[in-house]
Write a protein that holds these residues in place. Structure first.
Motif, PDB file in Angstrom:
ATOM      1  N   MET A   1       3.812 -65.573-122.141  1.00 54.11           N
ATOM      2  CA  MET A   1       5.157 -64.945-121.949  1.00 54.11           C
ATOM      3  C   MET A   1       6.109 -65.341-120.706  1.00 54.11           C
ATOM      4  N   THR A   2       7.254 -65.166-120.783  1.00 53.83           N
ATOM      5  CA  THR A   2       8.037 -65.460-119.522  1.00 53.83           C
ATOM      6  C   THR A   2       8.675 -64.480-118.839  1.00 53.83           C
ATOM      7  N   ASP A   3       8.575 -64.335-117.685  1.00 51.77           N
ATOM      8  CA  ASP A   3       9.133 -63.426-116.712  1.00 51.77           C
ATOM      9  C   ASP A   3      10.135 -64.302-115.900  1.00 51.77           C
ATOM     10  N   LEU A   4      11.358 -63.289-115.615  1.00 56.42           N
ATOM     11  CA  LEU A   4      12.403 -63.753-114.857  1.00 56.42           C
ATOM     12  C   LEU A   4      12.521 -62.879-113.454  1.00 56.42           C
ATOM     13  N   TYR A   5      12.771 -63.595-112.520  1.00 55.61           N
ATOM     14  CA  TYR A   5      13.028 -63.106-111.230  1.00 55.61           C
ATOM     15  C   TYR A   5      14.376 -63.560-110.602  1.00 55.61           C
ATOM     16  N   ILE A   6      15.349 -62.560-110.411  1.00 61.22           N
ATOM     17  CA  ILE A   6      16.584 -63.138-110.142  1.00 61.22           C
ATOM     18  C   ILE A   6      16.915 -62.397-108.526  1.00 61.22           C
ATOM     19  N   TYR A   7      17.120 -63.437-107.602  1.00 64.06           N
ATOM     20  CA  TYR A   7      17.426 -62.941-106.311  1.00 64.06           C
ATOM     21  C   TYR A   7      18.767 -63.311-105.659  1.00 64.06           C
ATOM     22  N   TYR A   8      19.105 -62.422-104.565  1.00 65.51           N
ATOM     23  CA  TYR A   8      20.274 -62.732-104.277  1.00 65.51           C
ATOM     24  C   TYR A   8      20.664 -61.746-103.037  1.00 65.51           C
ATOM     25  N   ARG A   9      21.800 -62.219-102.266  1.00 65.70           N
ATOM     26  CA  ARG A   9      21.992 -61.226-101.161  1.00 65.70           C
ATOM     27  C   ARG A   9      23.337 -60.501-101.256  1.00 65.70           C
ATOM     28  N   VAL A  10      23.240 -59.282-100.757  1.00 65.49           N
ATOM     29  CA  VAL A  10      24.260 -58.279-101.130  1.00 65.49           C
ATOM     30  C   VAL A  10      24.994 -57.671 -99.688  1.00 65.49           C
ATOM     31  N   PRO A  11      26.032 -57.917 -99.430  1.00 66.19           N
ATOM     32  CA  PRO A  11      26.657 -57.232 -98.279  1.00 66.19           C
ATOM     33  C   PRO A  11      26.583 -55.689 -98.285  1.00 66.19           C
ATOM     34  N   ALA A  12      26.060 -55.048 -97.184  1.00 67.23           N
ATOM     35  CA  ALA A  12      25.888 -53.816 -97.317  1.00 67.23           C
ATOM     36  C   ALA A  12      26.857 -52.896 -97.914  1.00 67.23           C
ATOM     37  N   GLY A  13      28.247 -53.214 -97.618  1.00 65.02           N
ATOM     38  CA  GLY A  13      29.206 -52.509 -98.135  1.00 65.02           C
ATOM     39  C   GLY A  13      29.437 -52.698 -99.694  1.00 65.02           C
ATOM     40  N   GLN A  14      28.854 -53.542-100.330  1.00 60.03           N
ATOM     41  CA  GLN A  14      28.822 -53.776-101.811  1.00 60.03           C
ATOM     42  C   GLN A  14      27.918 -53.077-102.511  1.00 60.03           C
ATOM     43  N   ALA A  15      26.687 -52.665-101.892  1.00 60.76           N
ATOM     44  CA  ALA A  15      25.583 -52.240-102.539  1.00 60.76           C
ATOM     45  C   ALA A  15      25.907 -50.975-103.669  1.00 60.76           C
ATOM     46  N   GLY A  16      26.505 -49.970-103.222  1.00 61.21           N
ATOM     47  CA  GLY A  16      26.861 -48.894-104.235  1.00 61.21           C
ATOM     48  C   GLY A  16      27.570 -49.503-105.388  1.00 61.21           C
ATOM     49  N   ALA A  17      28.706 -50.376-105.346  1.00 61.83           N
ATOM     50  CA  ALA A  17      29.271 -50.835-106.512  1.00 61.83           C
ATOM     51  C   ALA A  17      28.486 -51.582-107.386  1.00 61.83           C
ATOM     52  N   LEU A  18      27.747 -52.581-106.627  1.00 61.06           N
ATOM     53  CA  LEU A  18      26.830 -53.495-107.338  1.00 61.06           C
ATOM     54  C   LEU A  18      25.644 -52.607-108.087  1.00 61.06           C
ATOM     55  N   ALA A  19      25.020 -51.971-107.422  1.00 60.64           N
ATOM     56  CA  ALA A  19      24.015 -51.227-108.129  1.00 60.64           C
ATOM     57  C   ALA A  19      24.500 -50.523-109.487  1.00 60.64           C
ATOM     58  N   SER A  20      25.405 -49.898-109.439  1.00 59.68           N
ATOM     59  CA  SER A  20      25.871 -49.348-110.768  1.00 59.68           C
ATOM     60  C   SER A  20      26.393 -50.322-111.856  1.00 59.68           C
ATOM     61  N   LYS A  21      26.842 -51.375-111.515  1.00 60.80           N
ATOM     62  CA  LYS A  21      27.064 -52.540-112.452  1.00 60.80           C
ATOM     63  C   LYS A  21      25.845 -52.959-112.869  1.00 60.80           C
ATOM     64  N   VAL A  22      24.729 -53.235-111.955  1.00 60.82           N
ATOM     65  CA  VAL A  22      23.707 -54.112-112.663  1.00 60.82           C
ATOM     66  C   VAL A  22      22.815 -53.081-113.394  1.00 60.82           C
ATOM     67  N   ARG A  23      22.814 -51.880-113.162  1.00 57.71           N
ATOM     68  CA  ARG A  23      22.086 -50.749-113.634  1.00 57.71           C
ATOM     69  C   ARG A  23      22.584 -50.497-115.258  1.00 57.71           C
ATOM     70  N   ALA A  24      24.144 -50.803-115.274  1.00 57.00           N
ATOM     71  CA  ALA A  24      24.617 -50.463-116.632  1.00 57.00           C
ATOM     72  C   ALA A  24      24.565 -51.904-117.250  1.00 57.00           C
ATOM     73  N   MET A  25      24.342 -53.131-116.734  1.00 56.60           N
ATOM     74  CA  MET A  25      24.041 -54.207-117.342  1.00 56.60           C
ATOM     75  C   MET A  25      22.742 -54.241-117.947  1.00 56.60           C
ATOM     76  N   GLN A  26      21.781 -53.887-117.143  1.00 55.65           N
ATOM     77  CA  GLN A  26      20.121 -53.793-117.368  1.00 55.65           C
ATOM     78  C   GLN A  26      20.268 -52.951-118.813  1.00 55.65           C
ATOM     79  N   ALA A  27      20.800 -51.747-118.586  1.00 56.31           N
ATOM     80  CA  ALA A  27      20.593 -50.700-119.825  1.00 56.31           C
ATOM     81  C   ALA A  27      21.234 -51.320-121.378  1.00 56.31           C
ATOM     82  N   ALA A  28      22.363 -52.181-121.068  1.00 53.10           N
ATOM     83  CA  ALA A  28      22.905 -52.999-122.088  1.00 53.10           C
ATOM     84  C   ALA A  28      21.892 -53.979-122.484  1.00 53.10           C
ATOM     85  N   LEU A  29      21.284 -54.523-121.658  1.00 55.79           N
ATOM     86  CA  LEU A  29      20.145 -55.513-122.245  1.00 55.79           C
ATOM     87  C   LEU A  29      18.979 -54.992-122.625  1.00 55.79           C
ATOM     88  N   GLY A  30      18.540 -53.744-122.463  1.00 57.50           N
ATOM     89  CA  GLY A  30      17.556 -53.045-122.917  1.00 57.50           C
ATOM     90  C   GLY A  30      16.252 -52.986-122.013  1.00 57.50           C
TER      91      GLY A  30
END
Length: 88
Positions: free
Chosen positions: A1-30
């Motif tokens: 089986m294959t596992d993916l680990y995606i890492y990146y840097r986030v400006p602290a001021g962008q954390a809230g906006a990005l978190a909601s987008k990532v969580r929505a994307m992950q929900a859509a992907l299953g």
């Protein structure tokens, strides 16, 4: 089986906006996990998305979903993908 680990840097001021987008994307992907390294360095947080036991077509689907979600506008630099497989 294959596992993916995606890492990146986030400006602290962008954390809230990005978190909601990532969580929505992950929900859509299953599913997926969203993690972050404790603390910040120079105003940046290190985040990681984890996708376990993915199919061969999943990386392309993930790239499209990330682009459609507009994640890059909240990230400093690029998303880096690491691929791990089961040890046999």
């Amino acid at each position: 089986m294959t596992d993916l680990y995606i890492y990146y840097r986030v400006p602290a001021g962008q954390a809230g906006a990005l978190a909601s987008k990532v969580r929505a994307m992950q929900a859509a992907l299953g599913g997926g996990q969203l993690k972050r390294r404790p603390g910040e360095k120079d105003g940046l947080q290190t985040w990681m998305e984890v996708y376990a036991s993915v199919t061969d077509d999943f990386p392309a689907r993930l790239d499209r979903a990330a682009e459609e979600a507009g994640l890059q506008q909240h990230i400093d630099g690029l998303r880096h993908t690491e691929v791990f497989t089961d040890f046999n």
